[in-house]
Motif scaffolding. Structure first.
Motif, short mmCIF file in Angstrom:
data_model
loop_
_atom_site.label_atom_id
_atom_site.label_comp_id
_atom_site.label_asym_id
_atom_site.label_seq_id
_atom_site.Cartn_x
_atom_site.Cartn_y
_atom_site.Cartn_z
N ASN A 1 10.83 1.11 2.07
CA ASN A 1 10.89 2.55 2.25
C ASN A 1 10.13 2.88 3.54
N THR A 2 9.73 4.14 3.72
CA THR A 2 8.99 4.53 4.93
C THR A 2 7.70 5.26 4.55
N ILE A 3 7.08 4.82 3.47
CA ILE A 3 5.85 5.46 2.98
C ILE A 3 4.74 5.29 4.01
N ILE A 4 4.12 6.41 4.39
CA ILE A 4 3.08 6.39 5.42
C ILE A 4 1.69 6.40 4.82
N THR A 5 1.48 7.25 3.82
CA THR A 5 0.16 7.36 3.20
C THR A 5 0.28 7.40 1.69
N ASN B 1 5.34 1.82 5.85
CA ASN B 1 4.60 2.16 7.08
C ASN B 1 3.14 2.51 6.81
N LEU B 2 2.56 1.92 5.80
CA LEU B 2 1.16 2.18 5.46
C LEU B 2 0.24 1.66 6.55
N THR B 3 -0.77 2.46 6.92
CA THR B 3 -1.73 2.05 7.96
C THR B 3 -3.14 1.89 7.42
N ILE B 4 -3.43 2.49 6.28
CA ILE B 4 -4.78 2.43 5.73
C ILE B 4 -4.72 2.49 4.20
N ILE B 5 -5.64 1.79 3.56
CA ILE B 5 -5.81 1.89 2.11
C ILE B 5 -7.00 2.81 1.88
N ASP B 6 -6.72 4.01 1.42
CA ASP B 6 -7.77 5.01 1.26
C ASP B 6 -8.57 4.76 -0.01
N THR B 7 -9.69 5.43 -0.11
CA THR B 7 -10.58 5.29 -1.27
C THR B 7 -9.87 5.70 -2.56
N SER B 8 -9.97 4.86 -3.57
CA SER B 8 -9.47 5.13 -4.93
C SER B 8 -7.96 5.32 -5.02
N VAL B 9 -7.21 4.80 -4.06
CA VAL B 9 -5.75 4.92 -4.11
C VAL B 9 -5.19 4.25 -5.36
N PHE B 10 -5.74 3.09 -5.72
CA PHE B 10 -5.22 2.34 -6.85
C PHE B 10 -6.10 2.46 -8.09
N ASN B 11 -7.06 3.34 -8.04
CA ASN B 11 -7.97 3.51 -9.17
C ASN B 11 -7.19 4.00 -10.39
N LEU C 1 1.42 -5.67 -0.74
CA LEU C 1 1.31 -4.71 0.35
C LEU C 1 1.69 -5.35 1.68
N GLY C 2 2.40 -6.45 1.63
CA GLY C 2 2.80 -7.16 2.84
C GLY C 2 3.79 -6.39 3.67
N ASN C 3 3.87 -6.74 4.96
CA ASN C 3 4.85 -6.17 5.89
C ASN C 3 4.73 -4.66 6.03
N ASN C 4 3.48 -4.19 6.14
CA ASN C 4 3.20 -2.81 6.47
C ASN C 4 2.53 -2.78 7.84
N ARG C 5 1.75 -1.73 8.11
CA ARG C 5 1.00 -1.62 9.36
C ARG C 5 -0.49 -1.42 9.07
N LEU C 6 -0.94 -2.00 7.99
CA LEU C 6 -2.31 -1.80 7.56
C LEU C 6 -3.31 -2.34 8.57
N GLU C 7 -4.27 -1.49 8.92
CA GLU C 7 -5.32 -1.87 9.86
C GLU C 7 -6.70 -1.91 9.21
N SER C 8 -6.88 -1.14 8.15
CA SER C 8 -8.20 -1.09 7.52
C SER C 8 -8.11 -0.72 6.05
N ILE C 9 -9.18 -1.05 5.35
CA ILE C 9 -9.34 -0.69 3.94
C ILE C 9 -10.64 0.08 3.81
N ASN C 10 -10.55 1.32 3.39
CA ASN C 10 -11.78 2.10 3.19
C ASN C 10 -12.62 1.48 2.09
N TRP C 11 -13.93 1.73 2.20
CA TRP C 11 -14.81 1.20 1.16
C TRP C 11 -14.37 1.77 -0.19
N TYR C 12 -14.29 0.94 -1.20
CA TYR C 12 -13.76 1.29 -2.52
C TYR C 12 -12.25 1.57 -2.49
N GLY C 13 -11.59 1.09 -1.45
CA GLY C 13 -10.15 1.26 -1.38
C GLY C 13 -9.42 0.45 -2.43
N LEU C 14 -10.02 -0.63 -2.90
CA LEU C 14 -9.40 -1.48 -3.92
C LEU C 14 -10.15 -1.40 -5.24
#
Length: 464
Positions: A235-239, A260-270, A280-293
Motif C-alpha cells: 500500500n502507500t501508508i505513510i504514518t 512508505n513508513l518513515t518512522i515508528i512512533d511511540t506506542s504505535v503497536f501498544n 515492516l520490511g521494504n519501507n523507508r524507515l529511518e528511526s524508531i522513537n523511544w518506546y516505539g516497539l
C-alpha cells in the motif's frame, strides 16, 4: 510427498464420472462422492425458466462460458431443488436483481468470480441465509453500500479481490457477524475509516493488500477483537498513529511490507500483546522513537529489512521477552549500539545484519547481552580484515554460527574473509613471498592460512 498425496485425494474424491446424460446444453454427472452435478455451457439467462430436470436430485450447478448477462428472480425459477453449490464463473454477468437466488434456499457456496458486476442491490442475497462462502472476485464493483450483504448471517468466507472498490460504508458488513475470512486485495481503497469493520466481531483473517491505502484512522480496527492475521502489504501508508492497532488484542501476524513508513512512533503497536510476527520490511524507515516497539511482549520475529536505518540500538527491543529473530538486512546501518546498561535479551537467537555499512560492533558485549544467540549474519559490510577474523573466531569459539549472505557454512564464511583480506591482490598475476624465519613456503596454503602466517611472520620480525 504429502502434497502429491493430498492432490491425489482431491482428484479421487471430486473428479466427476463420465456424463450419464446430455440434454439441451447441460450434462448430468455423478461425483465420486455420490453428489450429483449439472454442468451447463453456452446458455442464456432464460434457459432455466424452461428447465425440465428434477433438480431436487442435484447438489451442484455449474455454468461454463454462458451468457447470463442479467440474473433475476426468474433465472433460477426452480419450484423445488437441493442445489447447494452454484458456480457462475466467467459468464459475462452484468447485473443481479434483488432476491435473484431466493429460489435456492439450500445454497451454501456461491461463486460469481470473473464477471462484469458493477453494483449489488440491498436484497441481492436475501433468501439464501444458509450461504457460507461468497466469491465476487474479479468483477467491477466500485463501492460497498450499507447492508450490501444483508441476510448473510452465516457467511464464513467473503472474497472481493480484484474489483475497483474505493468506498466502503461503515455498515457495509453489518450482517456478517460470523464472517471469518475477508479478502479485499487489489482494489482502490485509499483510507480505512473509524469503525469500518466493527460488525465483523468473529473475523480471523483480513487481507487488504495492493490497495491505495495511505491513512489508517485511529479506530479503523475497532471491533476486531478476534482478528488473528492482518495483511496490509503493498500500500502507500505513510504514518501510523498511536494505538492504531490497540483493538487487535488477539492479533498474531501483522504485515506492513512495501509501504512508505518513515518512522515508528511511540506506542504505535501498544496493545498487540499477543502479536508474534511483525513485518515492516521494504519501507523507508529511518528511526524508531523511544518506546516505539513497546507493548510487543509476545513478539517472536521482527522484519526490518530493506529500510533506511543508519542507526539501530539493542535498546529498542526492551521488554521483548520472546523475541527470537531480528532482521536488519539491507539497510544503511553504520552504528549498531549495545550499551552496558541495555537489558539482557534472553530469547534472541538470530540477528541478520547483512548488507549494511558496519565496520565495528562490540561483539563481546553483544554476546553478553544476547546469551542465547545462535546465528549472526554479517556478510556485505565494511569490516576490516583483522576485525572480521577476530569477530569470526570469537563467535565460532562461542558455538555461534557466523553467516554470510546465503548460508552459514564455515567454508562460505572463509571465502568471505578471503574476499576482504586479499581483494587488493585479485588482479596481480604473481604472488611471491619469502617465508623465512620458521615460516613454511607452500603454494597449497589457503588464503586464510596464508594471512595468518604472514601476520605471524610480521609479529616475529618486529619483536626484536
Amino acid at each position: 510427498m504429502e502434497a502429491w498425496i493430498s492432490l491425489l485425494i482431491v482428484i479421487i474424491v471430486f473428479h466427476p464420472s463420465k456424463n450419464v446424460q446430455n440434454n439441451y446444453g447441460c450434462s448430468y454427472e455423478v461425483l465420486l462422492t455420490n453428489d450429483r452435478q449439472i454442468v451447463c455451457a453456452n446458455i442464456t439467462s432464460s434457459f432455466f425458466q424452461y428447465f425440465n430436470i428434477n433438480v431436487n436430485r442435484y447438489h451442484w450447478l455449474t455454468c461454463k462460458s454462458c451468457n447470463l448477462s442479467t440474473i433475476s428472480t426468474e433465472t433460477f425459477h426452480f419450484p423445488k431443488n437441493a442445489i447447494t453449490y452454484l458456480f457462475l464463473i466467467d459468464n459475462q454477468i452484468i447485473s443481479i436483481s434483488n432476491y435473484s437466488f431466493s429460489k435456492l434456499p439450500h445454497l451454501k457456496v456461491l461463486n460469481l468470480r470473473n464477471n462484469l458486476i458493477r453494483t449489488i442491490a440491498t436484497h441481492t442475497f436475501s433468501g439464501i441465509g444458509k450461504l457460507l462462502q461468497l466469491d465476487l472476485s474479479r468483477n467491477l464493483l466500485e463501492r460497498l453500500d450499507a447492508d450490501t450483504f444483508r441476510d448473510l448471517e452465516n457467511l464464513d468466507i467473503l472474497n472481493l479481490n480484484q474489483n475497483r472498490i474505493s468506498f466502503v460504508h461503515q455498515e457495509a458488513f453489518a450482517s456478517l457477524k460470523r464472517l471469518k475470512y475477508l479478502y479485499i486485495n487489489r482494489n482502490y481503497i485509499s483510507s480505512l475509516s473509524d469503525n469500518m469493520f466493527e460488525n465483523l466481531v468473529d473475523l480471523k483473517i483480513l487481507y487488504l493488500e495492493n490497495n491505495d491505502i495511505t491513512e489508517i484512522s485511529r479506530l479503523a480496527f475497532n471491533g476486531l477483537d478476534n482478528l488473528n492475521y492482518l495483511y496490509l502489504n503493498n500500500n502507500t501508508i505513510i504514518t501510523l498513529s498511536q494505538y492504531n492497532f490497540k483493538p487487535l488484542r488477539n492479533l498474531i501476524d501483522l504485515q506492513l511490507r512495501f509501504n512508505n513508513l518513515t518512522i515508528i512512533d511511540t506506542s504505535v503497536f501498544n496493545g498487540l500483546r499477543n502479536l508474534k510476527f511483525l513485518y515492516l520490511g521494504n519501507n523507508r524507515l529511518e528511526s524508531i522513537n523511544w518506546y516505539g516497539l513497546i507493548g510487543l511482549d509476545s513478539l517472536e520475529v521482527i522484519d526490518l529489512i530493506e529500510n533506511k536505518f543508519q542507526y539501530f540500538s539493542l535498546g529498542h527491543l526492551k521488554n521483548m521477552k520472546n523475541l527470537t529473530v531480528l532482521w536488519l538486512e539491507n539497510n544503511n546501518i553504520s552504528n549498531f549500539t549495545i550499551h552496558s546498561d541495555t537489558d539482557v535479551q534472553n530469547s534472541l537467537k538470530v540477528i541478520n545484519l547483512v548488507k549494511n555499512e558496519l565496520d565495528y560492533i562490540d561483539y563481546r558485549l553483544l554476546f553478553k547481552k544476547v546469551p542465547q544467540l545462535e546465528e549472526v549474519w554479517l556478510g556485505r559490510n565494511n569490516w576490516t580484515c583483522e576485525f572480521i577474523i577476530e569477530m569470526h573466531d570469537f563467535f565460532v569459539s562461542s558455538n555461534i554460527s557466523v553467516c554470510t549472505v546465503a548460508n552459514c557454512t564455515g567454508e562460505a564464511f572463509k571465502r568471505y574473509i578471503d574476499s576482504i583480506c586479499f581483494e587488493p591482490y585479485a588482479n596481480e598475476t604473481e604472488l611471491s613471498y619469502d617465508f623465512a624465519t620458521d615460516c613454511t613456503n607452500s603454494s597449497s596454503v589457503s588464503y586464510f592460512i596464508l594471512f595468518v602466517v604472514l601476520l605471524k611472520c610480521y609479529v616475529s620480525s618486529t619483536s626484536f
